[in-house]
Design a protein around this motif. Sequence first.
Motif, PDB file in Angstrom:
ATOM      1  N   ALA A  75      36.334 -69.673  31.543  1.00  0.00           N
ATOM      2  CA  ALA A  75      36.551 -68.755  31.272  1.00  0.00           C
ATOM      3  C   ALA A  75      36.250 -67.339  30.567  1.00  0.00           C
ATOM      4  N   GLY A  76      35.772 -68.230  29.007  1.00  0.00           N
ATOM      5  CA  GLY A  76      35.027 -67.223  28.098  1.00  0.00           C
ATOM      6  C   GLY A  76      33.928 -66.302  28.617  1.00  0.00           C
ATOM      7  N   LEU A  77      33.569 -66.825  29.676  1.00  0.00           N
ATOM      8  CA  LEU A  77      32.296 -64.968  30.272  1.00  0.00           C
ATOM      9  C   LEU A  77      33.293 -64.102  31.323  1.00  0.00           C
ATOM     10  N   VAL A  78      34.619 -64.999  31.462  1.00  0.00           N
ATOM     11  CA  VAL A  78      35.097 -63.744  32.354  1.00  0.00           C
ATOM     12  C   VAL A  78      36.144 -62.816  31.134  1.00  0.00           C
ATOM     13  N   GLU A  79      36.123 -62.998  30.665  1.00  0.00           N
ATOM     14  CA  GLU A  79      37.073 -62.872  29.878  1.00  0.00           C
ATOM     15  C   GLU A  79      36.092 -61.708  28.658  1.00  0.00           C
ATOM     16  N   ALA A  80      34.891 -61.861  28.441  1.00  0.00           N
ATOM     17  CA  ALA A  80      34.085 -61.773  27.444  1.00  0.00           C
ATOM     18  C   ALA A  80      33.186 -60.265  28.481  1.00  0.00           C
ATOM     19  N   ALA A  81      33.465 -60.624  29.840  1.00  0.00           N
ATOM     20  CA  ALA A  81      33.205 -58.836  30.785  1.00  0.00           C
ATOM     21  C   ALA A  81      34.528 -57.894  30.300  1.00  0.00           C
ATOM     22  N   ARG A  82      35.673 -58.928  30.840  1.00  0.00           N
ATOM     23  CA  ARG A  82      36.264 -58.014  30.434  1.00  0.00           C
ATOM     24  C   ARG A  82      36.823 -57.597  30.026  1.00  0.00           C
ATOM     25  N   SER A  83      36.562 -57.494  28.256  1.00  0.00           N
ATOM     26  CA  SER A  83      36.489 -56.857  26.685  1.00  0.00           C
ATOM     27  C   SER A  83      35.506 -55.757  26.935  1.00  0.00           C
ATOM     28  N   PHE A  84      34.060 -56.379  27.759  1.00  0.00           N
ATOM     29  CA  PHE A  84      33.260 -54.546  27.623  1.00  0.00           C
ATOM     30  C   PHE A  84      34.157 -53.953  29.075  1.00  0.00           C
ATOM     31  N   GLY A  85      34.985 -53.727  29.377  1.00  0.00           N
ATOM     32  CA  GLY A  85      35.974 -52.993  30.109  1.00  0.00           C
ATOM     33  C   GLY A  85      35.331 -53.604  31.485  1.00  0.00           C
ATOM     34  N   VAL A  86      34.860 -54.409  31.599  1.00  0.00           N
ATOM     35  CA  VAL A  86      33.810 -54.563  33.250  1.00  0.00           C
ATOM     36  C   VAL A  86      35.341 -54.684  34.208  1.00  0.00           C
ATOM     37  N   GLN A  87      35.061 -53.505  35.251  1.00  0.00           N
ATOM     38  CA  GLN A  87      36.424 -53.454  36.408  1.00  0.00           C
ATOM     39  C   GLN A  87      36.006 -55.250  37.221  1.00  0.00           C
ATOM     40  N   ARG A  88      37.455 -55.596  38.371  1.00  0.00           N
ATOM     41  CA  ARG A  88      37.604 -56.064  38.913  1.00  0.00           C
ATOM     42  C   ARG A  88      36.280 -56.473  39.851  1.00  0.00           C
ATOM     43  N   ALA A  89      35.814 -55.928  40.258  1.00  0.00           N
ATOM     44  CA  ALA A  89      34.691 -55.690  41.902  1.00  0.00           C
ATOM     45  C   ALA A  89      33.207 -55.970  40.670  1.00  0.00           C
ATOM     46  N   GLU A  90      33.231 -55.781  40.008  1.00  0.00           N
ATOM     47  CA  GLU A  90      31.906 -56.093  39.129  1.00  0.00           C
ATOM     48  C   GLU A  90      32.053 -57.502  38.939  1.00  0.00           C
ATOM     49  N   LEU A  91      33.106 -57.412  37.882  1.00  0.00           N
ATOM     50  CA  LEU A  91      33.506 -59.060  37.619  1.00  0.00           C
ATOM     51  C   LEU A  91      32.550 -59.936  38.426  1.00  0.00           C
ATOM     52  N   ILE A  92      33.503 -59.682  39.509  1.00  0.00           N
ATOM     53  CA  ILE A  92      33.423 -60.683  41.107  1.00  0.00           C
ATOM     54  C   ILE A  92      32.056 -60.632  40.996  1.00  0.00           C
ATOM     55  N   ARG A  93      30.958 -59.827  41.654  1.00  0.00           N
ATOM     56  CA  ARG A  93      29.795 -59.843  41.941  1.00  0.00           C
ATOM     57  C   ARG A  93      28.789 -60.051  40.424  1.00  0.00           C
ATOM     58  N   ARG A  94      29.115 -59.791  39.818  1.00  0.00           N
ATOM     59  CA  ARG A  94      27.993 -60.333  38.601  1.00  0.00           C
ATOM     60  C   ARG A  94      28.268 -61.362  37.878  1.00  0.00           C
ATOM     61  N   VAL A  95      30.163 -61.899  37.710  1.00  0.00           N
ATOM     62  CA  VAL A  95      29.835 -63.191  37.068  1.00  0.00           C
ATOM     63  C   VAL A  95      30.006 -64.470  38.028  1.00  0.00           C
ATOM     64  N   ILE A  96      31.508 -64.136  38.545  1.00  0.00           N
ATOM     65  CA  ILE A  96      32.336 -65.021  38.989  1.00  0.00           C
ATOM     66  C   ILE A  96      31.324 -65.701  40.489  1.00  0.00           C
TER      67      ILE A  96
END
Length: 278
Positions: free
Chosen positions: A171-192
């Motif tokens: 969850a820390g990686l997800v929150e870090a990505a969101r704090s940098f303004g990563v959109q949901r689609a890119e969050l799924i592709r880059r992190v999840i």
Amino acid sequence: MPTTVDAESTLIDPTALSRKTQSSSRVPRSVQRMIGPVLIIVVWQLVVSTGLFSENTLPRPLSVLSAAWRLIANGELQEHMSISLLRVGYGLLFGIVLGLVLALISGLSRVGENFVDANMEVLRAVPNFALVPLLIVWFGISETPKVLLITLAVAVSIYINTFSAIRSVDAGLVEAARSFGVQRAELIRRVILPGCLPGFLIGLRLALTGAWLSLIFAETINAKRGLGRMMSDAREYFQLDVVFVLIAVYAILGLISIFIVRALETRLLTWRRSFDGN
């Protein structure tokens, strides 16, 4: 006293340990993993040779090899195997796609989890062979119920492990990505998706095993050709050598499947360091 110290230093000498590791690594890992099956064959031969089991109940390894050669020479084994491989191939294709889609729907959304997860857990709990009568009633004795049975087994394995992996992403990686303004689609592709890849590969390994197990039940649905049909005929006519040939074929196909998944893990998970048993 100095002699004792020298002995202890020799025991923990990193150079000696390195030489030992290098000498053991000269034998390829694929060859080392065959030690177990080779030992089983040796014990099998010894058991028959010493008379612990009669050849009427346990044929010799050479008798099984002779039966395998006969089936290959007349083309019977290849004919039935090609049909079984086609069924497993379709089942794997549909099952992997279905399992991944459902895992993403359930793993990325609580609403999706409410609709999907309980149903997949029910399918997981129901024995595969218990679905055979229903599939025959619903779809007849065509190829559809055979492929569908394999598809369900594969989809459940892929879903369970991929869903669990998605929910285990840090969850820390997800929150870090969101704090940098990563959109949901890119969050799924880059992190999840990269984070759940190890779980998917574990599911794929189990799915391949489940596909071969389901094939045995699937080919009891009035199959005219296939490895399961060969097994049924051999059992009916008490051809134990043919039964052992087919068991060996299933084992070899399972090993090949595992080697394929391990090759994918080696290629796709180069970024992940893990304990290798040394």
